[in-house]
Design an enzyme around this catalytic site. Structure first.
Site, PDB file in Angstrom:
ATOM      1  CG  HIS A  61      -0.583  -0.057   2.599  1.00 26.48           C
ATOM      2  ND1 HIS A  61       0.485  -0.909   3.167  1.00 26.48           N
ATOM      3  CD2 HIS A  61      -0.686   0.976   3.703  1.00 26.48           C
ATOM      4  CE1 HIS A  61       0.948  -0.497   4.258  1.00 26.48           C
ATOM      5  NE2 HIS A  61       0.163   0.562   4.476  1.00 26.48           N
ATOM      6  CG  ASP A  65       4.733   2.786   7.470  1.00 25.90           C
ATOM      7  OD1 ASP A  65       3.921   3.164   6.694  1.00 25.90           O
ATOM      8  OD2 ASP A  65       4.507   1.918   8.246  1.00 25.90           O
ATOM      9  CG  HIS A  66       4.344   0.181   4.293  1.00 28.34           C
ATOM     10  ND1 HIS A  66       4.260  -1.389   4.499  1.00 28.34           N
ATOM     11  CD2 HIS A  66       3.998   0.474   5.358  1.00 28.34           C
ATOM     12  CE1 HIS A  66       3.900  -1.512   5.718  1.00 28.34           C
ATOM     13  NE2 HIS A  66       3.586  -0.164   6.332  1.00 28.34           N
ATOM     14  CG  HIS A 268       4.165  -3.096  10.543  1.00 23.65           C
ATOM     15  ND1 HIS A 268       2.932  -2.416  11.168  1.00 23.65           N
ATOM     16  CD2 HIS A 268       4.415  -2.134   9.529  1.00 23.65           C
ATOM     17  CE1 HIS A 268       2.650  -1.084  10.715  1.00 23.65           C
ATOM     18  NE2 HIS A 268       3.552  -1.065   9.594  1.00 23.65           N
TER      19      HIS A 268
HETATM   20 ZN    ZN Z   1      -0.446   1.374   6.481  1.00 19.69          ZN
HETATM   21 ZN    ZN Z   2       2.732   0.458   8.112  1.00 16.97          ZN
END
Ligand code: ZN
Ligand code: ZN
Length: 311
Positions: A61, A65-66, A268
């Site tokens: 997504h 942070d990804h 995570h």
């Molecule tokens: Zn997220």
């Molecule tokens: Zn995340």
């Protein structure tokens, strides 16, 4: 045939001293597939020996942070004179963000960058495995998880019996191993089932990205060898997990148990568990004993089920 998971970042939302934000690599027979690419991922790759010659990055997504690490990673690849194509895969609606990430900070990459959106249910077929996208449940955002599913392998060939039956070593062995009956000079016809055992399952590794526990993950992870599930919170923050679209460690373990997963790997983690995630491990193991807490740099080999005696 090797298949290893290498965790590059295991922190939720922001990096901590101990953990970087989300990214992991699957390394299969020398091919590297990356899943998510949080800020600072390229340095984690150097630190933990993950090749820059990868061709695919799959995004779950478009939360920062990804994602943010891909800006610098593409820049470094250009500085290294890369020419090979890089493919960025993401859920529906991700191409707008990925296009901006690709062009940010420099005019033009020295190599082609392809951006491809995947719908839940779509799969990317490769030789001997596929990557399947499935819908997850993360604050209503367009988010997908991925399953790497290997094809079944040929059954075991019995060379001793082949010799006993007087079948000469050579092309006939290969033919019958591929499932084709063979005729011998003396008129006998040997069926493959005489010499070759049943097909053996390939391996499945499932990656959720950020999500609430959901039925689609259970479906995708049915009998999987490894499920890499987010576990942002512990029991004490179960309410917060609901509010923010994340999972507790116990919820992740419940998904793993319901799916019959062999090994659960948690990642995570909220910053408060960064140094010590023992509490999360304890809560998850009450539900699914085969659970590991992910750490940056952790490498996990995925053996075939028939090699670990689980079939
Ligand atoms: Zn997220
Ligand atoms: Zn995340």
């Amino acid at each position: 045939m090797s298949l290893a998971i290498r965790l590059l970042g295991t922190s939720a939302s922001r990096p901590t001293v101990e953990r970087n934000v989300s990214s992991l690599a699957l390394v299969r027979e020398g091919e590297t597939l990356m899943f998510d690419c949080g800020e600072g991922t390229q340095r984690q790759m150097m630190r933990y020996g993950v090749s820059f010659s990868l061709e695919d990055i799959f995004f779950t997504h478009m939360h920062a942070d990804h994602l943010l690490g891909v800006v610098g990673l593409i820049r470094t690849m250009a500085l290294q004179g890369r020419h090979e194509r890089l493919r960025l895969w993401g859920p529906r609606g991700s191409s707008r963000v990925l296009n901006r990430a690709e062009s940010l900070g420099f005019e033009r990459a020295t190599f082609p960058v392809e951006i491809i959106e995947l719908e839940a249910g779509e799969k990317v077929d490769r030789q001997s495995y596929s990557i399947r996208a499935f819908a997850v449940d993360h604050r209503g955002s367009s988010s997908i998880g991925y399953a790497l599913v290997e094809e079944d392998r040929k059954g075991r060939f019995n060379p001793d019996l082949a010799r006993e039956l007087g079948i000469p070593e050579g092309p006939l062995w290969g033919q019958i191993h591929r499932g084709i009956p063979i005729s011998l000079p003396d008129g006998r016809v040997i069926e493959p089932s005489v010499l070759v055992g049943p097909q053996r399952p390939g391996r499945t590794v499932v990656i959720t990205g950020d999500t609430r526990p959901c039925a689609a993950t259970i479906d995708a992870a049915r009998n999987a060898d490894v499920l890499i599930h987010e576990a942002t919170f512990g029991d004490e923050e179960a309410e917060r997990a609901i509010e923010t679209g994340h999972s507790t460690a116990r919820e992740a373990a419940t998904v793993a148990r319901d799916a019959g997963v062999r090994q659960l790997l948690l990642t995570h983690f909220s910053a408060r568990y960064s140094r010590d995630a023992f509490e999360l491990l304890r809560e998850a193991q009450q539900v699914h004993s085969e659970t590991l807490i992910g750490k940056d740099g952790m490498e996990l080999e995925v053996p075939f089920r028939d090699a670990v005696g689980a079939v």
